[in-house]
Each structure stands twice: as structure tokens, then as C-alpha cells.
Design a protein around this motif. Structure first.
Motif, PDB file in Angstrom:
ATOM      1  N   ARG A  29       1.121  -1.082   0.189  1.00 49.99           N
ATOM      2  CA  ARG A  29       0.013  -0.319   0.496  1.00 49.99           C
ATOM      3  C   ARG A  29       0.070   1.141   0.230  1.00 49.99           C
ATOM      4  N   LEU A  30       0.770   1.913  -0.998  1.00 48.71           N
ATOM      5  CA  LEU A  30       1.544   3.395  -1.101  1.00 48.71           C
ATOM      6  C   LEU A  30       0.169   4.106  -0.531  1.00 48.71           C
ATOM      7  N   GLN A  31       0.694   5.758   0.073  1.00 48.79           N
ATOM      8  CA  GLN A  31       0.027   6.414   0.246  1.00 48.79           C
ATOM      9  C   GLN A  31       0.500   8.234  -0.448  1.00 48.79           C
ATOM     10  N   ARG A  32      -0.938   8.867  -0.858  1.00 51.51           N
ATOM     11  CA  ARG A  32      -0.296  10.434  -0.716  1.00 51.51           C
ATOM     12  C   ARG A  32      -0.948  11.448   0.366  1.00 51.51           C
ATOM     13  N   LEU A  33       0.005  12.621   0.597  1.00 53.96           N
ATOM     14  CA  LEU A  33      -1.146  13.150   1.500  1.00 53.96           C
ATOM     15  C   LEU A  33      -0.859  14.179   0.619  1.00 53.96           C
ATOM     16  N   THR A  34      -1.673  14.907   0.609  1.00 60.45           N
ATOM     17  CA  THR A  34      -2.056  16.404   0.245  1.00 60.45           C
ATOM     18  C   THR A  34      -1.940  17.845   0.962  1.00 60.45           C
ATOM     19  N   VAL A  35      -1.836  17.547   2.281  1.00 61.38           N
ATOM     20  CA  VAL A  35      -1.630  18.151   3.676  1.00 61.38           C
ATOM     21  C   VAL A  35       0.186  17.940   3.207  1.00 61.38           C
ATOM     22  N   GLU A  36       0.855  18.832   4.425  1.00 63.41           N
ATOM     23  CA  GLU A  36       2.109  18.579   4.923  1.00 63.41           C
ATOM     24  C   GLU A  36       1.839  18.252   6.270  1.00 63.41           C
ATOM     25  N   SER A  37       0.954  18.644   7.146  1.00 62.33           N
ATOM     26  CA  SER A  37       2.255  18.418   8.348  1.00 62.33           C
ATOM     27  C   SER A  37       0.045  17.079   8.600  1.00 62.33           C
ATOM     28  N   VAL A  38       0.536  16.835   9.807  1.00 60.38           N
ATOM     29  CA  VAL A  38       0.005  15.708   9.911  1.00 60.38           C
ATOM     30  C   VAL A  38       0.251  14.847  11.132  1.00 60.38           C
ATOM     31  N   THR A  39      -0.634  14.723  12.233  1.00 65.74           N
ATOM     32  CA  THR A  39      -0.586  14.394  13.342  1.00 65.74           C
ATOM     33  C   THR A  39      -0.470  13.083  13.832  1.00 65.74           C
ATOM     34  N   LEU A  40       0.615  12.983  14.096  1.00 68.62           N
ATOM     35  CA  LEU A  40       1.712  11.489  14.153  1.00 68.62           C
ATOM     36  C   LEU A  40       0.422  10.441  15.004  1.00 68.62           C
ATOM     37  N   PRO A  41       0.106   9.327  14.713  1.00 68.08           N
ATOM     38  CA  PRO A  41       0.211   8.622  16.078  1.00 68.08           C
ATOM     39  C   PRO A  41       0.315   8.224  16.934  1.00 68.08           C
ATOM     40  N   ASP A  42       0.288   7.979  18.529  1.00 70.83           N
ATOM     41  CA  ASP A  42       0.865   7.958  19.810  1.00 70.83           C
ATOM     42  C   ASP A  42       0.834   5.685  19.658  1.00 70.83           C
ATOM     43  N   LEU A  43       1.942   5.309  18.998  1.00 65.24           N
ATOM     44  CA  LEU A  43       1.984   4.164  18.970  1.00 65.24           C
ATOM     45  C   LEU A  43       2.764   3.484  20.094  1.00 65.24           C
ATOM     46  N   VAL A  44       2.076   1.622  20.409  1.00 68.66           N
ATOM     47  CA  VAL A  44       2.027   1.399  21.885  1.00 68.66           C
ATOM     48  C   VAL A  44       3.119   0.601  21.737  1.00 68.66           C
TER      49      VAL A  44
END
Length: 93
Positions: free
Chosen positions: A53-68
Motif C-alpha cells: 500500500r502506497l499513499q499520497r498526502l495532500t497536507v504537509e502537516s499531519v498528527t502522528l499517532p501515539d503508537l504503543v
């Protein structure tokens, strides 16, 4: 394809590629030029087997998840590194 993606105005676009397809390498090269980067490797996700799976973001700033789990953090680090290393888009807007 690039124009269609801009028209849709989605913040995230994902593309699933079957790893069993002999054209997957060429597809990845084209999609990276369009701004796509690694998102996930999905074992046995499709009837035909594994999926990239590849993805493309159109927003530069994203909130990163808090991964356990450390493994999940490692995948996130790999995805972010791939996003940074992707080649520049030819028709960036």
C-alpha cells in the motif's frame, strides 16, 4: 492521474498494489513521481496474496499517532523516511 487526484481534493489517497503482479515495480516508480510513498505491507490481504500500500498526502502537516508497540513505531519511521526521500513531483502545484 495527477489532475484527477487534485480534483478529488482528498487529504489522503491510498493505492494497493499486488506484489504478485509483474508490473508492480514500474507502478511504484510512476506513483512515487506522483508523490506516493510507502504506507504498509499487507500479507495475504488480497485473494491473490500480499499487497503493497502506497499513499499520497495532500497536507504537509499531519498528527502522528501515539503508537504503543516498537514494531508499529518502526513502520511509521520507515513510512516517514520514504515520504521524505520520494523524488520531487514534476508538476507540483
Amino acid at each position: 492521474v495527477d489532475g484527477l487526484l487534485r480534483e478529488q481534493r482528498a487529504e489522503v489517497v491510498q493505492v494497493d498494489l499486488r506484489l504478485s503482479d509483474p508490473g508492480v515495480g514500474a507502478a511504484v516508480e510512476v506513483l512515487r513521481v506522483l508523490g506516493f510513498f510507502f504506507c504498509a505491507l499487507l500479507p495475504e490481504f488480497a485473494a491473490s496474496g500480499d499487497v503493497l500500500r502506497l499513499q499520497r498526502l495532500t497536507v504537509e502537516s499531519v498528527t502522528l499517532p501515539d503508537l504503543v508497540f516498537p514494531e508499529a513505531r518502526g513502520i511509521l519511521v520507515a513510512a516517514l523516511a520514504d515520504r521524505i526521500s520520494r523524488p520531487p513531483r514534476e508538476n507540483a502545484s
